[in-house]
Every structure is written in structure tokens, then in C-alpha cells.
Design a protein around this motif. Structure first.
Motif, PDB file in Angstrom:
ATOM      1  N   PHE A 174       1.103  -0.962   0.208  1.00 38.63           N
ATOM      2  CA  PHE A 174       0.116  -0.078   0.292  1.00 38.63           C
ATOM      3  C   PHE A 174       1.103   1.154  -0.056  1.00 38.63           C
ATOM      4  CE2 PHE A 174      -2.180  -3.156   2.298  1.00 38.63           C
ATOM      5  CZ  PHE A 174      -3.162  -3.681   1.630  1.00 38.63           C
ATOM      6  N   ASP A 175       0.358   2.423  -0.368  1.00 36.14           N
ATOM      7  CA  ASP A 175       1.076   3.593  -0.476  1.00 36.14           C
ATOM      8  C   ASP A 175       1.213   3.997   0.595  1.00 36.14           C
ATOM      9  OD1 ASP A 175       1.164   3.337  -3.273  1.00 36.14           O
ATOM     10  OD2 ASP A 175      -0.603   4.585  -3.735  1.00 36.14           O
ATOM     11  N   ASP A 176       2.275   4.990   0.910  1.00 36.54           N
ATOM     12  CA  ASP A 176       2.423   5.940   2.157  1.00 36.54           C
ATOM     13  C   ASP A 176       1.256   6.663   2.692  1.00 36.54           C
ATOM     14  OD1 ASP A 176       5.074   4.982   1.636  1.00 36.54           O
ATOM     15  OD2 ASP A 176       6.017   6.886   1.581  1.00 36.54           O
ATOM     16  N   GLY A 177       0.842   6.601   3.887  1.00 38.80           N
ATOM     17  CA  GLY A 177      -0.211   7.126   4.218  1.00 38.80           C
ATOM     18  C   GLY A 177      -1.483   6.850   3.860  1.00 38.80           C
ATOM     19  N   HIS A 178      -1.869   5.576   3.417  1.00 38.25           N
ATOM     20  CA  HIS A 178      -2.998   5.541   2.654  1.00 38.25           C
ATOM     21  C   HIS A 178      -4.292   5.333   3.442  1.00 38.25           C
ATOM     22  CE1 HIS A 178      -5.760   3.691  -0.455  1.00 38.25           C
ATOM     23  NE2 HIS A 178      -6.012   2.883   0.502  1.00 38.25           N
ATOM     24  N   PHE A 179      -3.785   4.749   5.003  1.00 40.65           N
ATOM     25  CA  PHE A 179      -4.796   4.296   5.788  1.00 40.65           C
ATOM     26  C   PHE A 179      -5.032   5.590   6.982  1.00 40.65           C
ATOM     27  CE2 PHE A 179      -3.545   0.507   3.911  1.00 40.65           C
ATOM     28  CZ  PHE A 179      -4.747   0.045   3.445  1.00 40.65           C
ATOM     29  N   ASP A 180      -6.442   5.847   7.350  1.00 46.72           N
ATOM     30  CA  ASP A 180      -6.773   6.475   8.472  1.00 46.72           C
ATOM     31  C   ASP A 180      -6.570   5.898   9.624  1.00 46.72           C
ATOM     32  OD1 ASP A 180      -7.832   8.831   6.868  1.00 46.72           O
ATOM     33  OD2 ASP A 180      -9.354   7.309   5.971  1.00 46.72           O
ATOM     34  N   GLY A 181      -6.565   4.533   9.867  1.00 50.66           N
ATOM     35  CA  GLY A 181      -6.343   3.876  10.870  1.00 50.66           C
ATOM     36  C   GLY A 181      -5.856   2.442  10.679  1.00 50.66           C
TER      37      GLY A 181
ATOM     38  N   GLU B  18       6.478  -0.537   8.680  1.00 53.74           N
ATOM     39  CA  GLU B  18       5.445  -0.483   7.951  1.00 53.74           C
ATOM     40  C   GLU B  18       4.043  -0.249   8.256  1.00 53.74           C
ATOM     41  OE1 GLU B  18       5.433  -2.090   4.131  1.00 53.74           O
ATOM     42  OE2 GLU B  18       6.714  -0.709   4.868  1.00 53.74           O
ATOM     43  N   LEU B  19       3.741  -0.447   9.717  1.00 57.36           N
ATOM     44  CA  LEU B  19       2.601   0.084  10.559  1.00 57.36           C
ATOM     45  C   LEU B  19       2.515   1.604  10.213  1.00 57.36           C
ATOM     46  CD1 LEU B  19       2.265  -2.025  13.423  1.00 57.36           C
ATOM     47  CD2 LEU B  19       1.031  -2.186  11.520  1.00 57.36           C
ATOM     48  N   ALA B  20       3.663   2.235  10.485  1.00 60.13           N
ATOM     49  CA  ALA B  20       3.956   3.626  10.418  1.00 60.13           C
ATOM     50  C   ALA B  20       3.758   4.252   9.235  1.00 60.13           C
ATOM     51  CB  ALA B  20       5.049   4.172  11.245  1.00 60.13           C
ATOM     52  N   ARG B  21       4.343   3.542   8.124  1.00 59.91           N
ATOM     53  CA  ARG B  21       4.427   3.999   6.676  1.00 59.91           C
ATOM     54  C   ARG B  21       3.202   4.222   6.171  1.00 59.91           C
ATOM     55  NH1 ARG B  21       4.262   2.091   1.759  1.00 59.91           N
ATOM     56  NH2 ARG B  21       4.108  -0.243   2.472  1.00 59.91           N
TER      57      ARG B  21
END
Length: 277
Positions: free
Chosen positions: A116-123, A142-145
Motif C-alpha cells: 500500500f502507498d505511504d499514508g493510505h490508511f486513516d487507521g 510498515e505500520l507507520a508508513r
């Protein structure tokens, strides 16, 4: 138009070579692994409520298993993606989640290399899942990315000492496999969790206790022998007499939790919540 979801595939879908054995082990539980999630469902609900997803938000469930936590996220109307290394568990997650709208997306992916792209998820959430990644620092990165700045994190991880440590000790005694280093249970130490995640997340810690109930020891054995991949894997590699000895030790472990009403197993865990810096 309603669209039935399907497990995604394509570029970036892969299991790291050092996780292939683990994927095969967890696959052994198949659809019965959903009962394992049911047994810890109070802790899974704790993690879901702390993440507090909103309708329309993009949420990632890492190491989703049969999708229990992903379904908890979808309950709020979030757009949920669940990933896991175990294809058999993902197939079960598809079936068990088919009624949900918006549809939950499932795909095979490794916590150490999320497609997934950087910052793709709100949570981002993981309930007793990401803690088993071999390269803990890489999984934490990866969780942070993939979490956007200001996004939320919720991780349920087992405590480093207590019921789960002892349970895995029984399994390890009979498997003959060396204990992983560092231990997955190290995530349950707040200092260790800060070292992994503190650079990227503001963190909070909340201890919890999972409560699981059985009528008798034999019920507990049957529950885990059907759905818990690590126990099924050990049974596969033992002789008949060794299997009996293994079962005897697992039964003795569960017998310690006997009460007048039946078994009451209490498992200590830590809930790690965070906000992306």
C-alpha cells in the motif's frame, strides 16, 4: 450496485520467505480458526473500540486471520482492508464477511512488506497478529508508513509473562523448535513497544485480561486441536505416544483454570494505541 468482494491479488502480494512456514502452520486451522478468535473476542472488541473508526475511513487490519477484527471495523461503516499471510484463513474470512456492506477487501500480504502507498490508511489495527512477524522493527516501520499523519493505531498484544507465555511454552516443549528471538511476546513490554513505535506514534498503553470459558478440559483440547494451527502442526509431527504426552500437558495446563462452574481461562494482554506523528 452491491458488489460481492473477492480476495485481491496482483503485484506486491507476497509472503516473505522466512514467513512461509508460519503461513503453512496458521493455514492448518482453516475456517475453525474463527473459533480461536471467538475465544479472544472480548480483547478484539477492546482494540476495535479504541481505534474508533468512522464511516468512510480507510482502515487496515494486519494479520486479519478469518477477519474477526476486520468485521468489527466494518461495523462502523469504515472501508476495511484485511491482510494476512495465510491463504486458507483469508478464504474463510471471505465467506464469513460476505454479508457486509461496504464490502471488506481481503488480500494476501506480509506485515513486513505491505502493498500500500505511504499514508493510505486513516487507521491501522492488528489483534494478536503483527506481533508474530519475524522482523519486528520492519513490521513496525510498515505500520507507520501506511498510516497517515494524525491517523490512529490499535494493537492488541499478549503480555510477556502469564497465561499465554505458559501456553506457548507447552507447545514449544513438544515442537522441538527453538524459541523465536526476539520473542513475539516482547511487544507486550511497553518499553519494547516504545522502541519499535515511539518514533512515529504518540503512544498509550492499557492492560487487559481476556476471559475464555469451557465446561471441561476435553472441550478446550478439542477447540484448539481443530482450529489452532500451532497445535495442529505439532500433532502432525509427533508419534502416537508423543501426541498423547502432548495432549496430557495441554490438558494439565487448562486444568489449572478449573472452577466450580467450569474452566475460566484468564489471559493477560496489552492494548497499544497511538496517533501518527
Amino acid at each position: 450496485m452491491n458488489q460481492v468482494h473477492s480476495m485481491e491479488s496482483g503485484p506486491g502480494v507476497s509472503v516473505q520467505p522466512h514467513h512461509e512456514d508460519a503461513a503453512r502452520t496458521w493455514n492448518l486451522g482453516g475456517s475453525h480458526y474463527d473459533n480461536i478468535s471467538f475465544g479472544v473476542s472480548d480483547a478484539l472488541a477492546h482494540a476495535a473500540q479504541r481505534l474508533n473508526p468512522r464511516p468512510g475511513q480507510e482502515i487496515l487490519d494486519v494479520a486479519t486471520g478469518t477477519g474477526w477484527t476486520a468485521r468489527n471495523m466494518a461495523r462502523a461503516g469504515a472501508n476495511v482492508t484485511g491482510v494476512d499471510i495465510a491463504s486458507e484463513l483469508l478464504e474463510a474470512a471471505e465467506t464469513l464477511s460476505a454479508h457486509l456492506r461496504p464490502a471488506v477487501r481481503f488480500r494476501q500480504a506480509d506485515a513486513e512488506r505491505l502493498p500500500f502507498d505511504d499514508g493510505h490508511f486513516d487507521g491501522v489495527i492488528s489483534t494478536f497478529g503483527v506481533m508474530f512477524a519475524a522482523d519486528q522493527a520492519q513490521a513496525a516501520r510498515e505500520l507507520a508508513r501506511v498510516c497517515r499523519r494524525g491517523g490512529r493505531l490499535s494493537l492488541a498484544v499478549w503480555a510477556p509473562e502469564g497465561a499465554v507465555q505458559e501456553f506457548f511454552g507447552v507447545i514449544g516443549k513438544h515442537s522441538g523448535d527453538p524459541a523465536p528471538e526476539p520473542s513475539p511476546l516482547a511487544w507486550g513490554d511497553p518499553d519494547h513497544a516504545r522502541a519499535l513505535l515511539g518514533q512515529d506514534f504518540e503512544l498509550w498503553f492499557e492492560p487487559g485480561v481476556n476471559h475464555h470459558y469451557f465446561d471441561k478440559v476435553e472441550d478446550a483440547w478439542q477447540w484448539y486441536a481443530r482450529g489452532f494451527g500451532p497445535i495442529r502442526q505439532v500433532m502432525k509431527q509427533l508419534s502416537e505416544s508423543e501426541q498423547a504426552a502432548f495432549k496430557q500437558d495441554v490438558d494439565a495446563y487448562h486444568g489449572r483454570y478449573a472452577t466450580e462452574a467450569g474452566l475460566h481461562i484468564e489471559r493477560e494482554y496489552l492494548l497499544i494505541t497511538g496517533r501518527r506523528k
